[in-house]
Motif scaffolding. Structure first.
Motif, PDB file in Angstrom:
ATOM      1  N   GLY A  52       0.799  -1.211   0.000  1.00 14.77           N
ATOM      2  CA  GLY A  52       0.000   0.000   0.000  1.00 14.77           C
ATOM      3  C   GLY A  52       0.830   1.258   0.000  1.00 14.77           C
ATOM      4  O   GLY A  52       0.356   2.317   0.353  1.00 14.77           O
ATOM      5  N   TRP A 147      -8.949  -1.287  -2.743  1.00  9.57           N
ATOM      6  CA  TRP A 147      -7.838  -2.228  -2.815  1.00  9.57           C
ATOM      7  C   TRP A 147      -7.884  -3.015  -4.114  1.00  9.57           C
ATOM      8  O   TRP A 147      -8.943  -3.480  -4.535  1.00  9.57           O
ATOM      9  CB  TRP A 147      -7.908  -3.222  -1.653  1.00  9.57           C
ATOM     10  CG  TRP A 147      -8.003  -2.595  -0.306  1.00  9.57           C
ATOM     11  CD1 TRP A 147      -9.116  -2.469   0.463  1.00  9.57           C
ATOM     12  CD2 TRP A 147      -6.934  -2.012   0.450  1.00  9.57           C
ATOM     13  NE1 TRP A 147      -8.819  -1.844   1.645  1.00  9.57           N
ATOM     14  CE2 TRP A 147      -7.487  -1.556   1.669  1.00  9.57           C
ATOM     15  CE3 TRP A 147      -5.571  -1.839   0.208  1.00  9.57           C
ATOM     16  CZ2 TRP A 147      -6.706  -0.932   2.643  1.00  9.57           C
ATOM     17  CZ3 TRP A 147      -4.802  -1.219   1.182  1.00  9.57           C
ATOM     18  CH2 TRP A 147      -5.368  -0.772   2.385  1.00  9.57           C
ATOM     19  N   TRP A 153      -3.628  -0.118  -2.226  1.00  9.75           N
ATOM     20  CA  TRP A 153      -4.655   0.895  -2.432  1.00  9.75           C
ATOM     21  C   TRP A 153      -4.544   1.463  -3.843  1.00  9.75           C
ATOM     22  O   TRP A 153      -3.461   1.551  -4.418  1.00  9.75           O
ATOM     23  CB  TRP A 153      -4.550   2.014  -1.390  1.00  9.75           C
ATOM     24  CG  TRP A 153      -3.307   2.852  -1.456  1.00  9.75           C
ATOM     25  CD1 TRP A 153      -2.169   2.684  -0.743  1.00  9.75           C
ATOM     26  CD2 TRP A 153      -3.081   3.996  -2.307  1.00  9.75           C
ATOM     27  NE1 TRP A 153      -1.241   3.648  -1.071  1.00  9.75           N
ATOM     28  CE2 TRP A 153      -1.772   4.463  -2.036  1.00  9.75           C
ATOM     29  CE3 TRP A 153      -3.849   4.659  -3.265  1.00  9.75           C
ATOM     30  CZ2 TRP A 153      -1.227   5.574  -2.676  1.00  9.75           C
ATOM     31  CZ3 TRP A 153      -3.296   5.757  -3.907  1.00  9.75           C
ATOM     32  CH2 TRP A 153      -2.008   6.206  -3.615  1.00  9.75           C
ATOM     33  N   ARG A 239      -5.019   4.753   2.057  1.00  9.45           N
ATOM     34  CA  ARG A 239      -5.645   3.526   2.569  1.00  9.45           C
ATOM     35  C   ARG A 239      -6.640   3.835   3.679  1.00  9.45           C
ATOM     36  O   ARG A 239      -7.518   3.014   3.974  1.00  9.45           O
ATOM     37  CB  ARG A 239      -4.576   2.540   3.032  1.00  9.45           C
ATOM     38  CG  ARG A 239      -3.690   2.969   4.164  1.00  9.45           C
ATOM     39  CD  ARG A 239      -2.599   1.912   4.398  1.00  9.45           C
ATOM     40  NE  ARG A 239      -1.603   2.353   5.374  1.00  9.45           N
ATOM     41  CZ  ARG A 239      -0.298   2.187   5.227  1.00  9.45           C
ATOM     42  NH1 ARG A 239       0.184   1.612   4.146  1.00  9.45           N
ATOM     43  NH2 ARG A 239       0.547   2.577   6.168  1.00  9.45           N
ATOM     44  N   THR A 242     -10.365   3.844   2.187  1.00 10.36           N
ATOM     45  CA  THR A 242     -10.879   2.660   1.492  1.00 10.36           C
ATOM     46  C   THR A 242     -12.140   2.114   2.142  1.00 10.36           C
ATOM     47  O   THR A 242     -12.710   1.135   1.664  1.00 10.36           O
ATOM     48  CB  THR A 242      -9.811   1.546   1.489  1.00 10.36           C
ATOM     49  OG1 THR A 242      -9.434   1.258   2.846  1.00 10.36           O
ATOM     50  CG2 THR A 242      -8.577   1.971   0.699  1.00 10.36           C
TER      51      THR A 242
END
Length: 613
Positions: A52, A147, A153, A239, A242
């Motif tokens: 990520g 994701w 991400w 992230r 998300t």
């Protein structure tokens, strides 16, 4: 009063009365040259799969079907993963799902989905989202980030994210031409209004308030661009967006919902489906959005999705097998067994994306005393739990990470099934705190959600293992009330299910001191500033070796605090009848990036289609 004013006044009150003050610094009002940009067009492919890190992006750096390890890292051994990929069928196969020969995708039809609980509402700025809420909300809202299949991400509703300087600020640009279900255009003002509404909410704010500068946490750059001002460097800030924190609402609707909270049941999003009707605890109906902004890039096949909360997943599984339902999400072993045995049902199972455990409230007796926490841990019969409750369908757990994950420390073992060590601790505790004991045993309450046959079975097993030294009163609550009680600290011990995020940084919120207060997301209300410093260090770096080392140390700290009694690694399972296709073939709008399929039971549904029944 608009959400901007509400947020500022509520923010001051929450900072003083609810939250432990967070550290300040970074961010500021400076506008240095952006250092790293991630977008659908300028995707970097050199970051570790699953890490990520800034520079990872749509479809970058990994072929479909490969399990992402961390090439070149000393910390990652062969077979280890950085993201909790689907395990049954093997990772890579689920995304390659194919319909029977000669069967083409078709438009139309109603997908009937069972979830294990209800939500108190579907407003991502005001309600508590667990798995069931996400099943209903993800079709309604396109999150700002999500994701990919490698656990990295990617920009989603956002067109790009740009790290500014050392990562103490991040600039986000929205995609053009996005419209909400009410016809209004998405712009930076909606992002700001939603952000400020989240800051104004006494529960949702706990997940975000300490991340941002207090004076100017978000800045409008232009009609489609905002900049987030952070309290410390964040190597992969997107992230955080998300989940429900990345779901955006119209600013005008937020004003209406503030005056009329019943609107929280029917929020306005911009996703491929919109809410048609909702009767809590009975049924929620979503219908296809005829003006979906990404319709030219994404085929939305279903006309309608009906979601049914069924608290006993074994009953839901029997209805699925009988053809009364098309899909369900569960981690109930009885239900999973029934789904596996049915010829007309397929399952997508993930053993790495969650944990079952008991959790202890350290803010009040008896578990404000480590002796009581230790005694309960020693008495817990984890082996019986795995055998009798989970029927050996899942591995036992000592920590919050599955052994396949690089974050897992194999040297951490928790001392369950050692009941002989409990007696002297209980005797000493009761000598010091006689008001919290009766007949030489510690008085406590065990709370769980329900009604559910398996939850009752779990409570009975735990009481049996604890009752020689604890007087246990059992309380059952509906899941939404259960979550609220835990957030307010109105419990002694609870059975719980959590952790297992695609990136462990998203689980920091459950452990850090900043989320302890009158209302807490650090559910155990246990503050360890040294642990915080380690978690914040890993947040600011991309170095996988160091991040893994930090998480190993964090696991040792959690074990030694005796705040969590881990039982097993959860098996999140999506079960679908053989008429349901493309469960794991979901893609991001605009660029077609394949998406992570079974994220703690959360699944995107916009490209699912039904064969003729």
């Amino acid at each position: 009063m608009g959400p901007n004013v509400r947020a500022r006044t509520s923010l001051a009150a929450l900072a003083a009365a609810v939250l432990v003050a967070g550290a300040c610094g970074g961010g500021g009002g400076e506008d240095p040259e952006p250092a790293v940009q991630t977008s659908a067009e300028t995707a970097g492919g050199e970051s570790t799969a699953g890490d990520g890190a800034a520079g990872s992006s749509a479809g970058a750096g990994t072929d479909e079907g490969t399990e992402p390890g961390a090439a070149g890292s000393d910390q990652v051994e062969e077979g280890q993963l950085t993201a909790p990929l689907d395990t049954v069928p093997p990772a890579g196969d689920t995304a390659q799902e194919e319909a029977p020969a000669g069967l083409e995708p078709r438009f139309g039809g109603t997908l009937r989905v069972a979830v294990e609980a209800e939500s108190d509402g579907l407003n991502p700025a005001a309600n508590n989202f667990a798995v069931s809420a996400y099943v209903m909300a993800l079709p309604v809202f396109d999150p700002l980030a999500y994701w990919d299949t490698g656990g990295r991400w990617i920009p989603y509703l956002a067109e790009s994210f740009t790290k500014v300087g050392d990562g103490s600020a991040w600039r986000m640009r929205l995609r053009e031409g996005v419209r909400f279900h009410d016809g209004t255009a998405l712009d930076a003002d909606d992002v700001i209004a939603t952000f400020e509404a989240q800051l104004a909410d006494p529960v949702v704010s706990l997940a975000v308030i300490h991340l941002y500068e207090r004076d100017e946490p978000i800045v409008r750059i232009d009609d489609l661009t905002v900049e987030y001002q952070l309290t410390r460097p964040f190597a992969a800030f997107p992230r955080q967006l998300t989940n429900q924190l990345g779901m955006v609402l119209p600013s005008e609707w937020l004003d209406l919902a503030y005056e009329d909270p019943t609107l929280n049941q029917m929020p306005v999003g911009q996703g491929p489906f919109m809410l048609e009707s909702r009767v809590q605890d009975t049924k929620t109906v979503l219908v296809r959005n005829p003006d979906y902004w990404a319709a030219d890039d994404v085929d939305v096949y279903l006309d309608r999705i009906e979601v049914y909360p069924i608290t006993d997943s074994a009953i839901a599984a029997s209805r699925l097998v009988a053809g009364e339902l098309d899909m369900m999400v569960t981690d109930n072993p009885d239900a999973i067994g029934a789904l596996r045995e049915a010829e007309e049902v397929r399952t997508v199972e993930n053993l790495r994306s969650g944990e079952h455990f008991a959790m202890l409230n350290t803010s009040k007796p008896p578990f404000d005393d480590i002796r009581a926490r230790q005694a309960l841990t020693f008495l817990t019969d984890r082996d019986a739990y795995v055998a009798l409750i989970r029927q050996h369908t899942v591995p036992p757990a000592d920590t919050m990470f599955h052994p396949d994950l690089v974050w897992h420390d194999p040297d951490v073992e928790q001392p369950t099934n050692t009941g002989e060590q409990a007696a002297p601790l209980v005797e000493a505790y009761c000598a010091d705190s006689p008001d919290h004991c009766s007949d030489g045993r510690i008085n406590m309450e065990l709370q769980h959600s329900g009604p559910s046959v398996i939850q009752t079975r779990i409570a009975d097993l735990l009481v049996d293992s604890w009752e020689d030294h604890f007087n246990v009163t059992v309380q059952e609550l509906l899941q939404d009330e259960h979550i609220s009680e835990v957030a307010r600290g109105q419990y002694d011990a609870v059975t719980w299910r959590q952790f297992g995020e695609v990136d462990p940084d998203n689980d920091v919120v459950w452990l850090e001191c900043a989320t302890v207060g009158f209302i807490s997301l650090n559910w155990t209300r246990y503050c360890d500033e040294a642990r915080d410093e380690l978690m914040y260090e890993q947040r600011g770096i991309d170095d996988l070796d160091r991040r893994a080392e930090i998480w190993h140390e964090v696991q040792r700290m959690v074990r030694d605090a005796y705040t969590h009694i881990f039982f097993n690694h959860a098996n999140w399972t999506i079960g679908a009848r053989d008429t349901v296709h493309n469960v794991c073939g979901q893609t991001a709008p605009a660029d077609g990036t394949r998406l992570f399929c079974n994220n703690q039971g959360r699944a995107q549904l916009h490209r699912v289609w039904l064969a003729d029944q």
